[in-house]
Design a protein around this motif. Structure first.
Motif, PDB file in Angstrom:
ATOM      1  N   ALA A  30       0.839  -1.197   0.000  1.00  0.00           N
ATOM      2  CA  ALA A  30       0.000   0.000   0.000  1.00  0.00           C
ATOM      3  C   ALA A  30       0.872   1.245   0.000  1.00  0.00           C
ATOM      4  CB  ALA A  30      -0.913  -0.005   1.227  1.00  0.00           C
ATOM      5  N   ARG A  31       0.278   2.336  -0.466  1.00  0.00           N
ATOM      6  CA  ARG A  31       0.937   3.636  -0.396  1.00  0.00           C
ATOM      7  C   ARG A  31       0.989   4.081   1.062  1.00  0.00           C
ATOM      8  NH1 ARG A  31      -2.811   6.652  -4.718  1.00  0.00           N
ATOM      9  NH2 ARG A  31      -3.551   7.409  -2.720  1.00  0.00           N
ATOM     10  N   PRO A  32       1.763   5.098   1.384  1.00  0.00           N
ATOM     11  CA  PRO A  32       1.815   5.584   2.773  1.00  0.00           C
ATOM     12  C   PRO A  32       0.458   6.000   3.339  1.00  0.00           C
ATOM     13  CG  PRO A  32       3.655   6.477   1.538  1.00  0.00           C
ATOM     14  CD  PRO A  32       2.755   5.764   0.535  1.00  0.00           C
ATOM     15  N   ASP A  33      -0.482   6.390   2.454  1.00  0.00           N
ATOM     16  CA  ASP A  33      -1.813   6.780   2.934  1.00  0.00           C
ATOM     17  C   ASP A  33      -2.757   5.586   3.073  1.00  0.00           C
ATOM     18  OD1 ASP A  33      -2.314   6.229   0.264  1.00  0.00           O
ATOM     19  OD2 ASP A  33      -3.119   8.213  -0.212  1.00  0.00           O
ATOM     20  N   GLY A  34      -2.230   4.375   2.877  1.00  0.00           N
ATOM     21  CA  GLY A  34      -3.025   3.164   3.070  1.00  0.00           C
ATOM     22  C   GLY A  34      -3.746   2.655   1.844  1.00  0.00           C
ATOM     23  N   VAL A  35      -3.661   3.353   0.734  1.00  0.00           N
ATOM     24  CA  VAL A  35      -4.345   2.921  -0.484  1.00  0.00           C
ATOM     25  C   VAL A  35      -3.562   1.763  -1.118  1.00  0.00           C
ATOM     26  CG1 VAL A  35      -5.084   3.616  -2.802  1.00  0.00           C
ATOM     27  CG2 VAL A  35      -5.350   5.194  -0.874  1.00  0.00           C
ATOM     28  N   PRO A  36      -4.220   0.625  -1.347  1.00  0.00           N
ATOM     29  CA  PRO A  36      -3.521  -0.515  -1.955  1.00  0.00           C
ATOM     30  C   PRO A  36      -2.991  -0.168  -3.341  1.00  0.00           C
ATOM     31  CG  PRO A  36      -5.635  -1.197  -1.061  1.00  0.00           C
ATOM     32  CD  PRO A  36      -5.610   0.311  -1.018  1.00  0.00           C
ATOM     33  N   ILE A  37      -1.826  -0.744  -3.689  1.00  0.00           N
ATOM     34  CA  ILE A  37      -1.266  -0.489  -5.011  1.00  0.00           C
ATOM     35  C   ILE A  37      -1.415  -1.695  -5.934  1.00  0.00           C
ATOM     36  CG2 ILE A  37       0.336   1.271  -4.209  1.00  0.00           C
ATOM     37  CD1 ILE A  37       2.553  -0.809  -4.356  1.00  0.00           C
ATOM     38  N   GLY A  38      -2.157  -2.686  -5.491  1.00  0.00           N
ATOM     39  CA  GLY A  38      -2.404  -3.860  -6.321  1.00  0.00           C
ATOM     40  C   GLY A  38      -3.198  -4.880  -5.537  1.00  0.00           C
ATOM     41  N   PRO A  39      -3.371  -6.048  -6.102  1.00  0.00           N
ATOM     42  CA  PRO A  39      -4.106  -7.087  -5.380  1.00  0.00           C
ATOM     43  C   PRO A  39      -3.278  -7.621  -4.200  1.00  0.00           C
ATOM     44  CG  PRO A  39      -3.189  -7.979  -7.399  1.00  0.00           C
ATOM     45  CD  PRO A  39      -2.920  -6.499  -7.419  1.00  0.00           C
ATOM     46  N   ALA A  40      -3.963  -8.203  -3.261  1.00  0.00           N
ATOM     47  CA  ALA A  40      -3.283  -8.857  -2.142  1.00  0.00           C
ATOM     48  C   ALA A  40      -2.773 -10.208  -2.598  1.00  0.00           C
ATOM     49  CB  ALA A  40      -4.263  -9.047  -0.984  1.00  0.00           C
ATOM     50  N   LEU A  41      -1.552 -10.531  -2.217  1.00  0.00           N
ATOM     51  CA  LEU A  41      -1.012 -11.861  -2.486  1.00  0.00           C
ATOM     52  C   LEU A  41      -1.388 -12.721  -1.286  1.00  0.00           C
ATOM     53  CD1 LEU A  41       2.533 -10.946  -3.846  1.00  0.00           C
ATOM     54  CD2 LEU A  41       0.361 -11.105  -5.066  1.00  0.00           C
ATOM     55  N   MET A  42      -2.152 -13.761  -1.536  1.00  0.00           N
ATOM     56  CA  MET A  42      -2.684 -14.573  -0.453  1.00  0.00           C
ATOM     57  C   MET A  42      -1.618 -15.500   0.131  1.00  0.00           C
ATOM     58  SD  MET A  42      -5.580 -13.234  -0.347  1.00  0.00           S
ATOM     59  CE  MET A  42      -6.385 -14.273   0.861  1.00  0.00           C
ATOM     60  N   TYR A  43      -1.903 -16.002   1.318  1.00  0.00           N
ATOM     61  CA  TYR A  43      -0.966 -16.843   2.068  1.00  0.00           C
ATOM     62  C   TYR A  43      -0.509 -18.070   1.283  1.00  0.00           C
ATOM     63  CZ  TYR A  43      -5.103 -19.654   2.806  1.00  0.00           C
ATOM     64  OH  TYR A  43      -6.227 -20.410   2.609  1.00  0.00           O
ATOM     65  N   ASN A  44      -1.304 -18.534   0.336  1.00  0.00           N
ATOM     66  CA  ASN A  44      -0.947 -19.729  -0.436  1.00  0.00           C
ATOM     67  C   ASN A  44      -0.424 -19.394  -1.840  1.00  0.00           C
ATOM     68  OD1 ASN A  44      -3.517 -18.837  -1.094  1.00  0.00           O
ATOM     69  ND2 ASN A  44      -4.359 -20.872  -1.364  1.00  0.00           N
ATOM     70  N   ASP A  45      -0.081 -18.124  -2.075  1.00  0.00           N
ATOM     71  CA  ASP A  45       0.559 -17.724  -3.321  1.00  0.00           C
ATOM     72  C   ASP A  45       2.028 -18.157  -3.239  1.00  0.00           C
ATOM     73  OD1 ASP A  45       0.232 -15.179  -5.586  1.00  0.00           O
ATOM     74  OD2 ASP A  45       2.242 -15.804  -4.999  1.00  0.00           O
ATOM     75  N   THR A  46       2.490 -18.914  -4.210  1.00  0.00           N
ATOM     76  CA  THR A  46       3.853 -19.474  -4.135  1.00  0.00           C
ATOM     77  C   THR A  46       4.788 -18.934  -5.210  1.00  0.00           C
ATOM     78  OG1 THR A  46       3.213 -21.391  -5.458  1.00  0.00           O
ATOM     79  CG2 THR A  46       3.026 -21.610  -3.065  1.00  0.00           C
ATOM     80  N   ARG A  47       4.439 -17.835  -5.837  1.00  0.00           N
ATOM     81  CA  ARG A  47       5.291 -17.327  -6.934  1.00  0.00           C
ATOM     82  C   ARG A  47       6.669 -16.864  -6.473  1.00  0.00           C
ATOM     83  NH1 ARG A  47       1.622 -12.286  -8.690  1.00  0.00           N
ATOM     84  NH2 ARG A  47       0.078 -13.374  -7.481  1.00  0.00           N
ATOM     85  N   SER A  48       6.862 -16.608  -5.186  1.00  0.00           N
ATOM     86  CA  SER A  48       8.154 -16.100  -4.717  1.00  0.00           C
ATOM     87  C   SER A  48       9.122 -17.202  -4.275  1.00  0.00           C
ATOM     88  CB  SER A  48       7.940 -15.135  -3.571  1.00  0.00           C
ATOM     89  OG  SER A  48       7.386 -15.833  -2.468  1.00  0.00           O
ATOM     90  N   ILE A  49       8.765 -18.462  -4.413  1.00  0.00           N
ATOM     91  CA  ILE A  49       9.635 -19.545  -3.959  1.00  0.00           C
ATOM     92  C   ILE A  49      10.992 -19.490  -4.650  1.00  0.00           C
ATOM     93  CG2 ILE A  49       9.945 -22.046  -3.971  1.00  0.00           C
ATOM     94  CD1 ILE A  49       7.003 -22.306  -3.261  1.00  0.00           C
ATOM     95  N   ALA A  50      11.018 -19.310  -5.952  1.00  0.00           N
ATOM     96  CA  ALA A  50      12.290 -19.275  -6.677  1.00  0.00           C
ATOM     97  C   ALA A  50      13.126 -18.071  -6.249  1.00  0.00           C
ATOM     98  CB  ALA A  50      12.040 -19.246  -8.176  1.00  0.00           C
TER      99      ALA A  50
END
Length: 114
Positions: free
Chosen positions: A90-110
């Protein structure tokens, strides 16, 4: 113990829905409300996202529903919990800058392995 007119609200924002309860000072249930959320999106393999605006709308809906049942009570405190290990940038004012990555999102494993 008799109720003094105050109540305490708990909000649980999970993957599948949002729930809220209000209890009085004697720990009696005063009201409850819930709303279902659309399932998270899976735009690609290993990617699991959820639109954070759905979360906000769900919280507003359960609090509005709960509020209709709280005549004669004044909220003294509110506690909020959310789904664990999900990531929302999120931006400093709390506005999200994209979708939330959920707890079971595994794209960052590599990336984590590197």
């Amino acid at each position: 113990m008799a109720s003094d007119g105050s109540c305490f609200i708990g909000v649980d924002l999970g993957t599948s829905g949002c729930r809220a309860v209000a209890i009085d000072s004697a720990r009696n249930l005063v009201a409850s409300a819930s709303v279902a959320l659309e399932p998270p999106d899976t735009p690609a393999p290993r990617e699991v996202e959820q639109d954070p605006s759905l979360w906000w709308q769900a919280v507003l809906a359960v609090l509005a529903d709960l509020g209709e049942s709280l005549a004669g009570y004044r909220p003294a405190a509110i506690c909020v919990d959310g789904t664990s290990a999900s990531l929302l940038l999120a931006r400093p004012d709390g506005v999200p800058i994209g979708p939330a990555l959920m707890y079971n999102d595994t794209r960052s494993i590599a990336a984590a392995a590197a």
